[in-house]
Scaffold this motif. Structure first.
Motif, PDB file in Angstrom:
ATOM      1  N   PHE A  83      76.085 -18.553  42.594  1.00 10.96           N
ATOM      2  CA  PHE A  83      74.854 -17.763  42.616  1.00 10.96           C
ATOM      3  C   PHE A  83      73.476 -18.730  42.545  1.00 10.96           C
ATOM      4  O   PHE A  83      73.551 -19.583  41.965  1.00 10.96           O
ATOM      5  CB  PHE A  83      74.657 -16.576  41.762  1.00 10.96           C
ATOM      6  N   VAL A  84      72.499 -18.139  43.535  1.00  9.76           N
ATOM      7  CA  VAL A  84      71.216 -18.847  43.478  1.00  9.76           C
ATOM      8  C   VAL A  84      70.020 -17.910  43.317  1.00  9.76           C
ATOM      9  O   VAL A  84      70.229 -17.047  44.223  1.00  9.76           O
ATOM     10  CB  VAL A  84      71.112 -19.908  44.836  1.00  9.76           C
ATOM     11  N   ILE A  85      69.344 -17.836  42.476  1.00  8.90           N
ATOM     12  CA  ILE A  85      68.084 -17.026  42.316  1.00  8.90           C
ATOM     13  C   ILE A  85      66.864 -17.843  42.552  1.00  8.90           C
ATOM     14  O   ILE A  85      66.401 -18.735  41.922  1.00  8.90           O
ATOM     15  CB  ILE A  85      68.111 -16.720  40.684  1.00  8.90           C
ATOM     16  N   GLY A  86      66.314 -17.475  43.680  1.00  9.18           N
ATOM     17  CA  GLY A  86      64.999 -17.667  43.924  1.00  9.18           C
ATOM     18  C   GLY A  86      65.017 -19.561  44.306  1.00  9.18           C
ATOM     19  O   GLY A  86      64.211 -20.149  43.892  1.00  9.18           O
ATOM     20  N   GLY A  87      66.124 -19.697  45.064  1.00  3.85           N
ATOM     21  CA  GLY A  87      66.140 -21.178  45.417  1.00  3.85           C
ATOM     22  C   GLY A  87      66.799 -22.145  43.855  1.00  3.85           C
ATOM     23  O   GLY A  87      67.147 -23.352  44.027  1.00  3.85           O
ATOM     24  N   ILE A  88      67.333 -21.681  42.879  1.00  2.00           N
ATOM     25  CA  ILE A  88      67.611 -22.067  41.670  1.00  2.00           C
ATOM     26  C   ILE A  88      69.126 -21.823  41.372  1.00  2.00           C
ATOM     27  O   ILE A  88      69.141 -20.646  41.167  1.00  2.00           O
ATOM     28  CB  ILE A  88      66.765 -21.975  40.442  1.00  2.00           C
ATOM     29  N   ALA A  89      70.121 -22.858  41.283  1.00  2.00           N
ATOM     30  CA  ALA A  89      71.312 -22.470  40.999  1.00  2.00           C
ATOM     31  C   ALA A  89      71.382 -21.747  39.610  1.00  2.00           C
ATOM     32  O   ALA A  89      70.946 -22.159  38.570  1.00  2.00           O
ATOM     33  CB  ALA A  89      72.157 -23.757  40.915  1.00  2.00           C
ATOM     34  N   ALA A  90      72.303 -20.677  39.537  1.00  2.00           N
ATOM     35  CA  ALA A  90      72.441 -20.105  38.285  1.00  2.00           C
ATOM     36  C   ALA A  90      73.649 -20.689  37.589  1.00  2.00           C
ATOM     37  O   ALA A  90      74.516 -21.225  38.239  1.00  2.00           O
ATOM     38  CB  ALA A  90      72.655 -18.420  38.557  1.00  2.00           C
ATOM     39  N   ALA A  91      73.671 -20.500  36.375  1.00  2.00           N
ATOM     40  CA  ALA A  91      74.957 -21.047  35.454  1.00  2.00           C
ATOM     41  C   ALA A  91      76.097 -20.333  35.704  1.00  2.00           C
ATOM     42  O   ALA A  91      77.210 -20.632  35.627  1.00  2.00           O
ATOM     43  CB  ALA A  91      74.397 -21.061  34.068  1.00  2.00           C
ATOM     44  N   GLU A  92      75.958 -18.862  36.151  1.00  2.34           N
ATOM     45  CA  GLU A  92      77.113 -18.135  36.282  1.00  2.34           C
ATOM     46  C   GLU A  92      77.900 -18.141  37.789  1.00  2.34           C
ATOM     47  O   GLU A  92      77.225 -18.627  38.577  1.00  2.34           O
ATOM     48  CB  GLU A  92      76.955 -16.598  35.661  1.00  2.34           C
ATOM     49  N   THR A  93      79.178 -18.199  37.571  1.00  6.68           N
ATOM     50  CA  THR A  93      79.991 -17.932  38.685  1.00  6.68           C
ATOM     51  C   THR A  93      80.924 -16.948  38.543  1.00  6.68           C
ATOM     52  O   THR A  93      81.065 -16.248  37.345  1.00  6.68           O
ATOM     53  CB  THR A  93      80.873 -19.382  38.956  1.00  6.68           C
ATOM     54  N   ALA A  94      81.552 -16.645  39.417  1.00  2.00           N
ATOM     55  CA  ALA A  94      82.614 -15.292  39.598  1.00  2.00           C
ATOM     56  C   ALA A  94      83.629 -15.791  40.588  1.00  2.00           C
ATOM     57  O   ALA A  94      83.666 -16.614  41.328  1.00  2.00           O
ATOM     58  CB  ALA A  94      81.922 -14.255  40.042  1.00  2.00           C
ATOM     59  N   THR A  95      84.833 -15.193  40.428  1.00  2.00           N
ATOM     60  CA  THR A  95      85.937 -15.183  41.344  1.00  2.00           C
ATOM     61  C   THR A  95      86.046 -13.912  41.928  1.00  2.00           C
ATOM     62  O   THR A  95      86.084 -12.834  41.454  1.00  2.00           O
ATOM     63  CB  THR A  95      87.324 -15.467  40.419  1.00  2.00           C
ATOM     64  N   TRP A  96      86.093 -14.106  43.172  1.00  2.00           N
ATOM     65  CA  TRP A  96      86.300 -13.191  44.209  1.00  2.00           C
ATOM     66  C   TRP A  96      87.496 -12.063  43.988  1.00  2.00           C
ATOM     67  O   TRP A  96      88.694 -12.536  43.784  1.00  2.00           O
ATOM     68  CB  TRP A  96      86.227 -13.532  45.639  1.00  2.00           C
ATOM     69  N   VAL A  97      87.460 -10.874  43.813  1.00  2.36           N
ATOM     70  CA  VAL A  97      88.431  -9.934  43.910  1.00  2.36           C
ATOM     71  C   VAL A  97      88.410  -8.634  44.566  1.00  2.36           C
ATOM     72  O   VAL A  97      87.088  -8.208  44.728  1.00  2.36           O
ATOM     73  CB  VAL A  97      88.559  -9.545  42.201  1.00  2.36           C
ATOM     74  N   GLN A  98      89.215  -8.274  45.420  1.00  4.05           N
ATOM     75  CA  GLN A  98      89.197  -7.419  46.278  1.00  4.05           C
ATOM     76  C   GLN A  98      88.677  -6.079  45.722  1.00  4.05           C
ATOM     77  O   GLN A  98      89.128  -5.624  44.834  1.00  4.05           O
ATOM     78  CB  GLN A  98      90.273  -7.152  47.079  1.00  4.05           C
ATOM     79  N   GLY A  99      87.667  -5.492  46.177  1.00  2.00           N
ATOM     80  CA  GLY A  99      87.001  -4.168  45.808  1.00  2.00           C
ATOM     81  C   GLY A  99      86.387  -4.324  44.275  1.00  2.00           C
ATOM     82  O   GLY A  99      86.126  -3.024  43.784  1.00  2.00           O
ATOM     83  N   GLU A 100      86.346  -5.315  43.701  1.00  2.00           N
ATOM     84  CA  GLU A 100      85.807  -5.246  42.462  1.00  2.00           C
ATOM     85  C   GLU A 100      84.421  -5.120  42.411  1.00  2.00           C
ATOM     86  O   GLU A 100      83.398  -5.293  43.129  1.00  2.00           O
ATOM     87  CB  GLU A 100      85.962  -6.780  41.749  1.00  2.00           C
ATOM     88  N   LEU A 101      83.936  -4.418  41.212  1.00  6.52           N
ATOM     89  CA  LEU A 101      82.459  -3.974  41.107  1.00  6.52           C
ATOM     90  C   LEU A 101      81.879  -4.470  39.709  1.00  6.52           C
ATOM     91  O   LEU A 101      82.435  -4.295  38.953  1.00  6.52           O
ATOM     92  CB  LEU A 101      82.214  -2.471  41.063  1.00  6.52           C
TER      93      LEU A 101
END
Length: 104
Positions: free
Chosen positions: A86-104
C-alpha cells in the motif's frame, strides 16, 4: 433449399453451444479493504490517496475522508504473486496483505 436449411440449422446449433460458455463466466470476487489511515501518528487529511500495488503495479486506489477509507477493491492478481503493498499519499506503508478471494 435443403442445403440452405441444413446450413441455418448448423449455424444456430453452433451458436447455442458456444453462447452459454461465453455468458456463464463470472468475475472472481475481489479482496476489499477499509480502515483508518494515519500519517506520522495523525489522521490522514481528506483527499489523501490510498493505493494498492501488486508487483510494483497500481491495481486500485481510493481517497481518504475523515481519516478513513473504504471500498478499496483489489481484483485477483495475475502471475501468482498475491502480496499487496500500500502507498498512502505517495509514501509506502509498512503494512502488506495477502490477496484472498472475497475477503473483507
Amino acid at each position: 433449399m435443403t442445403r440452405f436449411r441444413l446450413l441455418v440449422v448448423a449455424a444456430v446449433t453452433t451458436l447455442f453451444l458456444i453462447l452459454p460458455s461465453l455468458v456463464s463466466a463470472q468475475r472472481v470476487p475481489p479482496h476489499v479493504f477499509f480502515g483508518s489511515v494515519t500519517v506520522n501518528g495523525n489522521p490522514a487529511m481528506a483527499g489523501t490517496s490510498v493505493a494498492a500495488f501488486v508487483d510494483g503495479r497500481q491495481v486500485a486506489s481510493v481517497v481518504v475522508s475523515g481519516g478513513s477509507y473504504s471500498g478499496l477493491l483489489v481484483d485477483q492478481p495475475t502471475g501468482g504473486n498475491n502480496t499487496i503493498s500500500f502507498v498512502i499519499g505517495g509514501i509506502a506503508a509498512a503494512e502488506t496483505a495477502t490477496w484472498v478471494q472475497g475477503e473483507l
